[in-house]
Design a protein around this motif. Structure first.
Motif, mmCIF file in Angstrom:
data_model
loop_
_atom_site.group_PDB
_atom_site.id
_atom_site.type_symbol
_atom_site.label_atom_id
_atom_site.label_comp_id
_atom_site.label_asym_id
_atom_site.label_seq_id
_atom_site.Cartn_x
_atom_site.Cartn_y
_atom_site.Cartn_z
ATOM 1 N N MET A 282 0.840 -1.184 0.000
ATOM 2 C CA MET A 282 0.000 0.000 0.000
ATOM 3 C C MET A 282 0.886 1.249 0.000
ATOM 4 O O MET A 282 1.828 1.360 0.768
ATOM 5 C CB MET A 282 -0.901 -0.033 1.231
ATOM 6 N N THR A 283 0.579 2.179 -0.857
ATOM 7 C CA THR A 283 1.343 3.422 -0.961
ATOM 8 C C THR A 283 1.018 4.328 0.217
ATOM 9 O O THR A 283 -0.156 4.576 0.507
ATOM 10 C CB THR A 283 0.992 4.143 -2.276
ATOM 11 N N PRO A 284 2.058 4.840 0.888
ATOM 12 C CA PRO A 284 1.792 5.734 2.018
ATOM 13 C C PRO A 284 1.202 7.059 1.546
ATOM 14 O O PRO A 284 1.412 7.485 0.412
ATOM 15 C CB PRO A 284 3.171 5.942 2.652
ATOM 16 N N ALA A 285 0.444 7.700 2.440
ATOM 17 C CA ALA A 285 -0.127 9.016 2.133
ATOM 18 C C ALA A 285 1.000 10.025 1.952
ATOM 19 O O ALA A 285 2.049 9.924 2.595
ATOM 20 C CB ALA A 285 -1.056 9.451 3.261
ATOM 21 N N PRO A 286 0.790 10.999 1.094
ATOM 22 C CA PRO A 286 1.827 12.032 0.927
ATOM 23 C C PRO A 286 1.956 12.864 2.197
ATOM 24 O O PRO A 286 0.997 13.040 2.951
ATOM 25 C CB PRO A 286 1.317 12.875 -0.234
ATOM 26 N N GLU A 287 3.149 13.351 2.420
ATOM 27 C CA GLU A 287 3.430 14.229 3.556
ATOM 28 C C GLU A 287 3.666 15.634 3.015
ATOM 29 O O GLU A 287 4.442 15.814 2.074
ATOM 30 C CB GLU A 287 4.671 13.723 4.298
ATOM 31 N N ILE A 288 2.983 16.609 3.592
ATOM 32 C CA ILE A 288 3.171 18.015 3.218
ATOM 33 C C ILE A 288 3.808 18.688 4.416
ATOM 34 O O ILE A 288 3.250 18.682 5.518
ATOM 35 C CB ILE A 288 1.825 18.707 2.883
ATOM 36 N N ARG A 289 4.994 19.265 4.219
ATOM 37 C CA ARG A 289 5.740 19.844 5.339
ATOM 38 C C ARG A 289 6.780 20.816 4.824
ATOM 39 O O ARG A 289 7.023 20.901 3.617
ATOM 40 C CB ARG A 289 6.409 18.734 6.133
ATOM 41 N N LEU A 290 7.395 21.520 5.769
ATOM 42 C CA LEU A 290 8.523 22.377 5.406
ATOM 43 C C LEU A 290 9.655 21.508 4.869
ATOM 44 O O LEU A 290 9.910 20.410 5.387
ATOM 45 C CB LEU A 290 9.005 23.182 6.615
ATOM 46 N N ALA A 291 10.312 21.996 3.836
ATOM 47 C CA ALA A 291 11.428 21.262 3.245
ATOM 48 C C ALA A 291 12.603 21.232 4.216
ATOM 49 O O ALA A 291 12.855 22.202 4.939
ATOM 50 C CB ALA A 291 11.862 21.922 1.940
ATOM 51 N N HIS A 292 13.306 20.128 4.204
ATOM 52 C CA HIS A 292 14.557 20.029 4.937
ATOM 53 C C HIS A 292 15.657 20.606 4.042
ATOM 54 O O HIS A 292 15.582 20.484 2.807
ATOM 55 C CB HIS A 292 14.881 18.578 5.277
ATOM 56 N N PRO A 293 16.676 21.223 4.627
ATOM 57 C CA PRO A 293 17.742 21.803 3.786
ATOM 58 C C PRO A 293 18.345 20.816 2.792
ATOM 59 O O PRO A 293 18.707 21.208 1.688
ATOM 60 C CB PRO A 293 18.771 22.284 4.812
ATOM 61 N N ASP A 294 18.409 19.533 3.143
ATOM 62 C CA ASP A 294 18.983 18.568 2.207
ATOM 63 C C ASP A 294 18.035 18.235 1.051
ATOM 64 O O ASP A 294 18.403 17.504 0.132
ATOM 65 C CB ASP A 294 19.440 17.306 2.928
ATOM 66 N N GLU A 295 16.819 18.783 1.071
ATOM 67 C CA GLU A 295 15.866 18.580 -0.023
ATOM 68 C C GLU A 295 15.851 19.737 -1.018
ATOM 69 O O GLU A 295 15.156 19.673 -2.036
ATOM 70 C CB GLU A 295 14.457 18.380 0.534
ATOM 71 N N PHE A 296 16.620 20.797 -0.750
ATOM 72 C CA PHE A 296 16.605 21.952 -1.645
ATOM 73 C C PHE A 296 17.104 21.603 -3.046
ATOM 74 O O PHE A 296 16.662 22.199 -4.029
ATOM 75 C CB PHE A 296 17.391 23.123 -1.069
ATOM 76 N N ALA A 297 17.989 20.628 -3.170
ATOM 77 C CA ALA A 297 18.428 20.211 -4.513
ATOM 78 C C ALA A 297 17.265 19.574 -5.271
ATOM 79 O O ALA A 297 17.086 19.827 -6.467
ATOM 80 C CB ALA A 297 19.610 19.251 -4.414
ATOM 81 N N ALA A 298 16.455 18.776 -4.593
ATOM 82 C CA ALA A 298 15.280 18.178 -5.238
ATOM 83 C C ALA A 298 14.277 19.259 -5.628
ATOM 84 O O ALA A 298 13.656 19.188 -6.692
ATOM 85 C CB ALA A 298 14.631 17.149 -4.309
ATOM 86 N N VAL A 299 14.119 20.268 -4.769
ATOM 87 C CA VAL A 299 13.227 21.395 -5.080
ATOM 88 C C VAL A 299 13.766 22.143 -6.302
ATOM 89 O O VAL A 299 12.998 22.503 -7.205
ATOM 90 C CB VAL A 299 13.080 22.322 -3.856
ATOM 91 N N ALA A 300 15.066 22.342 -6.353
ATOM 92 C CA ALA A 300 15.679 23.012 -7.506
ATOM 93 C C ALA A 300 15.436 22.217 -8.785
ATOM 94 O O ALA A 300 15.157 22.799 -9.843
ATOM 95 C CB ALA A 300 17.172 23.196 -7.269
ATOM 96 N N ALA A 301 15.505 20.910 -8.699
ATOM 97 C CA ALA A 301 15.243 20.069 -9.873
ATOM 98 C C ALA A 301 13.795 20.218 -10.328
ATOM 99 O O ALA A 301 13.516 20.211 -11.539
ATOM 100 C CB ALA A 301 15.574 18.611 -9.563
ATOM 101 N N LEU A 302 12.871 20.375 -9.373
ATOM 102 C CA LEU A 302 11.474 20.622 -9.750
ATOM 103 C C LEU A 302 11.341 21.964 -10.460
ATOM 104 O O LEU A 302 10.602 22.083 -11.441
ATOM 105 C CB LEU A 302 10.568 20.601 -8.519
ATOM 106 N N ARG A 303 12.025 22.971 -9.944
ATOM 107 C CA ARG A 303 11.964 24.294 -10.579
ATOM 108 C C ARG A 303 12.507 24.211 -12.001
ATOM 109 O O ARG A 303 11.936 24.787 -12.926
ATOM 110 C CB ARG A 303 12.744 25.315 -9.746
ATOM 111 N N TRP A 304 13.590 23.518 -12.199
ATOM 112 C CA TRP A 304 14.171 23.325 -13.530
ATOM 113 C C TRP A 304 13.156 22.639 -14.451
ATOM 114 O O TRP A 304 12.935 23.074 -15.579
ATOM 115 C CB TRP A 304 15.433 22.465 -13.424
ATOM 116 N N ARG A 305 12.529 21.590 -13.935
ATOM 117 C CA ARG A 305 11.564 20.825 -14.727
ATOM 118 C C ARG A 305 10.382 21.702 -15.136
ATOM 119 O O ARG A 305 9.910 21.639 -16.272
ATOM 120 C CB ARG A 305 11.096 19.623 -13.905
ATOM 121 N N TRP A 306 9.907 22.538 -14.208
ATOM 122 C CA TRP A 306 8.777 23.427 -14.481
ATOM 123 C C TRP A 306 9.125 24.395 -15.609
ATOM 124 O O TRP A 306 8.356 24.578 -16.558
ATOM 125 C CB TRP A 306 8.421 24.170 -13.206
#
Length: 162
Positions: free
Chosen positions: A1-25
């Motif tokens: 079973m797929t876990p529910a998504p978590e919505i929260r403040l980003a951790h500093p080590d996730e900023f690269a993933a956020v940057a990749a989303l911005r690039w993709r957008w």
């Protein structure tokens, strides 16, 4: 079973993933950027760390993968005799990866952004939305305002004087 998504403040080590989303957008909207992606990701992550006090980054995470993001930009307002701590917010850069769209993640990000705005005691929160996302913002508490105006100074500067 797929876990529910978590919505929260980003951790500093996730900023690269956020940057990749911005690039993709940007690539989705305008085609591939003519900048090195790895350099952008590094620079964006540094920017996000440097602006963490004024731009709170929220993420939608599922199975340890960042599927979406939203920023709440905080702007101090001019004090009044009644209140010296006035702050307003602007929702910026809300993005969900295409394969997770229409799943409710965008609405969860909007709700959590507004919850955070309430926590900060913001007077108002604005958003400059794409046409596609306007119905989602309206469903989650935003309303059109006749008093909110905008100018695009770069475009105005190019117009000949009247």
């Amino acid at each position: 079973m797929t876990p529910a998504p978590e919505i929260r403040l980003a951790h500093p080590d996730e900023f690269a993933a956020v940057a990749a989303l911005r690039w993709r957008w940007v690539a989705e909207q305008d085609g591939p950027p003519d900048r090195d992606q790895a350099a952008f990701v590094c620079d964006f992550a540094a920017w996000a760390r440097a602006h963490a006090d004024t731009h709170r980054c929220l993420v939608a995470v599922q199975d340890e993968q960042v599927l979406g993001m939203a920023f709440l930009a905080l702007t101090p307002r001019v004090p009044t005799p009644h209140d010296f701590s006035r702050i307003c917010g602007d929702v910026q850069c809300v993005y969900i990866v295409p394969e997770a769209r229409d799943s409710g993640l965008g609405g969860l990000l909007i709700d959590e952004t507004l919850r955070l705005a309430t926590e900060f005691g913001l007077e108002r929160v604005t958003v400059h939305s794409s046409d596609r996302a306007i119905p989602a913002y309206l469903r989650h508490g935003f309303a059109r305002s006749e008093n909110l105006l905008q100018s695009e100074p770069r475009i105005a500067a190019e117009r000949p004087p009247s």
